[in-house]
Scaffold this motif. Structure first.
Motif, short mmCIF file in Angstrom:
data_model
loop_
_atom_site.label_atom_id
_atom_site.label_comp_id
_atom_site.label_asym_id
_atom_site.label_seq_id
_atom_site.Cartn_x
_atom_site.Cartn_y
_atom_site.Cartn_z
N THR A 168 4.11 -9.18 4.94
CA THR A 168 4.99 -8.02 5.17
C THR A 168 4.67 -7.35 6.50
OG1 THR A 168 5.28 -7.64 2.80
CG2 THR A 168 5.68 -5.76 4.25
N ALA A 209 6.24 -12.98 1.44
CA ALA A 209 5.86 -11.76 0.75
C ALA A 209 6.51 -11.70 -0.64
CB ALA A 209 6.25 -10.53 1.57
N GLU A 210 7.79 -12.09 -0.71
CA GLU A 210 8.49 -12.08 -1.99
C GLU A 210 7.93 -13.12 -2.95
OE1 GLU A 210 10.80 -9.90 -3.08
OE2 GLU A 210 10.49 -8.81 -1.20
N SER A 260 1.01 -11.18 0.25
CA SER A 260 2.20 -10.33 0.33
C SER A 260 2.05 -9.25 1.40
CB SER A 260 2.48 -9.71 -1.04
OG SER A 260 3.65 -8.94 -0.99
N LYS A 261 0.91 -8.58 1.40
CA LYS A 261 0.69 -7.49 2.36
C LYS A 261 0.64 -8.02 3.80
CE LYS A 261 -2.54 -3.62 3.19
NZ LYS A 261 -1.78 -2.99 4.14
N GLU A 281 9.03 -12.68 5.34
CA GLU A 281 9.54 -11.84 4.25
C GLU A 281 9.65 -12.65 2.96
OE1 GLU A 281 13.19 -10.09 5.63
OE2 GLU A 281 12.12 -8.49 6.70
#
Length: 122
Positions: free
Chosen positions: A44, A80-81, A40-41, A77
């Motif tokens: 992002t 990441a979600e 995720s990090k 994105e």
């Protein structure tokens, strides 16, 4: 401040790393929260870097190049979600593997778009 590679190259490196992590998760049948947090990090940060690149270099990028970069940014994105789902909800191992499969598919799409973008902006 640490200097990074070109945003498209950096995002491509991130997608390749995420691809390996997702592959490991599918093979092992588990997607640990710590791995999901890392995905995720990284996704992002790469998406943000691409967004800033588009804003700063937009007029100098071809329409096709900008479209590929923007599509890859959206894919990052989404990655990441997806990874955030694992962090937010207590998923069963089976459901976590389904998320890892979705991550694998999405990261493949991002990688293809980033390769195209790299060819178009270099």
């Amino acid at each position: 401040m640490e200097q990074r590679a070109h945003p498209v190259s950096y995002a491509l490196t991130v997608t390749r790393a995420i691809k390996e992590l997702a592959s490991d998760a599918v093979s092992e049948g588990v997607l640990p929260e710590s791995m999901a947090a890392t995905i995720s990090k990284a996704a992002t940060e790469a998406a943000l870097s691409l967004g800033l690149f588009i804003v700063s270099k937009g007029p100098r990028i071809t329409h096709q190049g900008a479209k590929a970069i923007e599509s890859a940014r959206v894919d990052l994105e989404a990655l990441a979600e997806l990874a955030g789902l694992v962090r937010t909800y207590k998923l069963t191992p089976k459901n976590a593997v389904h998320v890892a499969l979705a991550i694998s598919y999405t990261v493949g799409q991002a990688e293809n778009r980033l390769r195209l973008a790299e060819d178009l902006v270099s």
